[in-house]
Structure formats: structure tokens, C-alpha cells
Motif scaffolding. Sequence first.
Motif, PDB file in Angstrom:
ATOM      1  N   GLU A 177      26.587  90.671  40.722  1.00 38.93           N
ATOM      2  CA  GLU A 177      27.015  89.328  40.521  1.00 38.93           C
ATOM      3  C   GLU A 177      27.121  88.665  41.664  1.00 38.93           C
ATOM      4  OE1 GLU A 177      28.695  89.036  35.842  1.00 38.93           O
ATOM      5  OE2 GLU A 177      29.986  89.022  37.601  1.00 38.93           O
TER       6      GLU A 177
ATOM      7  N   PRO B 200      20.961  90.138  33.262  1.00 39.37           N
ATOM      8  CA  PRO B 200      22.212  90.570  32.631  1.00 39.37           C
ATOM      9  C   PRO B 200      21.943  91.532  31.413  1.00 39.37           C
ATOM     10  CG  PRO B 200      22.053  88.321  32.137  1.00 39.37           C
ATOM     11  CD  PRO B 200      20.792  88.600  32.838  1.00 39.37           C
TER      12      PRO B 200
ATOM     13  N   TYR C   2      18.124  88.136  38.329  1.00 38.10           N
ATOM     14  CA  TYR C   2      19.245  88.863  37.929  1.00 38.10           C
ATOM     15  C   TYR C   2      18.924  89.006  36.310  1.00 38.10           C
ATOM     16  CZ  TYR C   2      23.993  90.224  36.243  1.00 38.10           C
ATOM     17  OH  TYR C   2      24.942  91.019  35.881  1.00 38.10           O
TER      18      TYR C   2
ATOM     19  N   THR D 217      29.011  95.713  37.741  1.00 39.65           N
ATOM     20  CA  THR D 217      28.447  94.356  37.435  1.00 39.65           C
ATOM     21  C   THR D 217      29.040  93.107  38.483  1.00 39.65           C
ATOM     22  OG1 THR D 217      28.171  94.810  35.306  1.00 39.65           O
ATOM     23  CG2 THR D 217      28.724  92.543  35.693  1.00 39.65           C
TER      24      THR D 217
ATOM     25  N   ARG E 200      29.022  85.380  41.819  1.00 36.20           N
ATOM     26  CA  ARG E 200      30.482  85.777  41.830  1.00 36.20           C
ATOM     27  C   ARG E 200      31.113  85.209  43.257  1.00 36.20           C
ATOM     28  NH1 ARG E 200      34.464  87.299  38.082  1.00 36.20           N
ATOM     29  NH2 ARG E 200      32.862  88.150  37.000  1.00 36.20           N
TER      30      ARG E 200
END
Length: 363
Positions: free
Chosen positions: A44, A78, A76, A40, A50
Motif C-alpha cells: 500500500e 487488493p 494494485y 500489505t 498508505r
Amino acid sequence: MLRVENLSVKAGNFCLGEINLEIKEGEHFILLGPSGAGKTLLAEAICGIRKIEKGRVLLDNVDITYAPLNKRNISYLPQDLCLFPNMSVFENITYPLRMRKMPRCEVMKKVDYVCELLNIKHITERKDINSLSGGEKQRVALARALIWEPKILIIDEPFSALDIALKRTLQMELVKISENTSSTIIHVTHDREEAFMLGDRIGILINGKLQQIGTRDEIYYSPATIETARYLISENNIFEGEIAYIKGDEVGLKNEHIFLVANKFSSVEEGDRVFFGIRPEEISVIRPGKPLGPQVQHNLFRGIVKRIYEKGASHILMVNAEKFSIEIEIPNCAFRDLHIGTENEITFSMKKRAVWYIKKNIS
């Protein structure tokens, strides 16, 4: 094409990197690894939520490392879906288009297409998003991620919370999505079966390091590192030893308990220390009295079945040979036909073409 160069990311005491990765246009790329491996975190970092400590992310040779989220052409999805509880199904799906101020006629065309693709036309008028089932929510979230036709679609553990039957249905729908859209898919999962079923290529991520990238067969038959092998294969089926001989395209592998022959597929020399092994499903139980076919004439052993475990469509046999133990997986139909029970003696073959080996790093 998406390219990741020397990428490093930190999260607390965990460090991801340095990651080098190329994902081809239109590819369904699987990022596979155990929980806590950094999957992850990498997803990200690619999509821009991120902070990247070092390295670059390039899309079609354009550096997007520090580009705003809305300028990356990456969608994206999640693991928790992040559907808007105060919006209807239609409003959730069309949100990316409304943010782009797309004309309503174009919005409706895209809604028709994506809802037909995901078989959710019948729920688009639902006002309460919480009234949807888990599978319907998953489809709505996918529709929202796809409707604006992103260059890259990143999906993080999309089916982990679903029951087996619904998971398989949605996996098949994801294949259809991959075939009917132009988006490149990056698919994060810890489910090995899902990875091998859906991925064009697979990247194995363990402890923040990308251990191997390859096709299903490359990962399946030729693990590049012992970390990859231990993640994908039972420890019972991994041995440590040395190269006994090399004869043309054949190598001998041995330790004090076992001797196997394998096809030569990498550069090794006689005496090199290696790990070697075989997947449980690549071991054949020989039917008594049946002539041996060419695939099962090598690496023949006898052993006693000590334990039997049911595993859905197959059975796992824990077998003790004279000097080693091994795990064998056979389909239910073969298990029933062979009438195998505990303490039965069986003859089995570790298929030569399926035996792999990895040169051991001597530090």
C-alpha cells in the motif's frame, strides 16, 4: 525499475522499516512472509494509499513518494478484489480506460487482448458481477488491473481464498501473464510453495523487517538470517553449534548431539558460533543394499521412524537418531517403494550441498 529507499510506515503500534528494495523491470518479485509481517502495508505504501513516515519510492529514477495515485503508473489488486457490484463484467474491466477517456475502438482492442489472455471472453457480457464464480471474479479483477498496461502490477494474496485446483490453474495463468505483458509484478503472499514456483526473486518480510532478498536457490539453500530459516524450515531441522574446522571449500559443523559437513559458502572462522540445518526434502533415505552415490556419501545416520504424516504428494517422517531428532520429507513413490513404517530403522543422508549455516550474532 522500482526502488524503495529507507522506507518506514506506521500502522497503530506496528512499524515497517527501514525497507530498502530494488525490483527490476519485467521481474516477477514475490514478497513472502507470515500474516502480520507488514506485506500489505508495504504494498500500500508503494502504490500510494498508505502514508509514508520516512523514505522514498522511485520509479525509473523519478520520485513518486507523494505523487497522486493516478500519476504513479502502478495498478494494485487488493485481496478482496474490490469489483464494482453495480457494474457489469465489461464495465468493471474497462473502468480504467473509460476514466482515461480512451476511444472505444482502442478500448475494444484492449478488451479482446486481455480477455483472451485470461480466458474470460465468454463472460464479458454478464450483467451481474455477483453471478461469477470465485475464479471468474479473480480473472475479471486481474483483467481490470492489467488492461491499462501499468508499469507495475501489485497483487495482494491473489489466490488465498481459492480451492487448490483453481489456485494452481490461476497460478499457471499468472505465469502466462508475466510472459505476455510488459508489467513488472509485485506479488504478495504467505504461501511458500507459490512463492518458490512463481518468483524470479523473493523478498522475505518478517516482523516489519526485510530479512533477505534473493533467487529461489539463494533463499532455499542459503537463508541469510535465523528468522528466515525458522520461517522456511522446521525447527526440528535447525541446530545451534560451532564451526569445528575449515578445510578448503568444506566446513565442519558440530554441537554435542550432531556433526555435519557442508560446503563453505560464507566467511566464517573455526570456533564461530553458528546456526545450521537442512530442509526436510533434502534428506535422502538410503535404500538397503544400494551403492551410495556421490551426493549421499556424507552425513550418514541411522534412526528410528517414530511418526509418519501424509502431506499430499509426499510423506513426513519424524525420526529419532541416537542423539537428535530430525524431520524427513520424501515423495510418495519413494515412501511406497521403501515400505517404511513406524518403529522401522532407516539410514539417511543429509546432503552436504544442502546443509546451510548462519553465523550467530553475539551481542
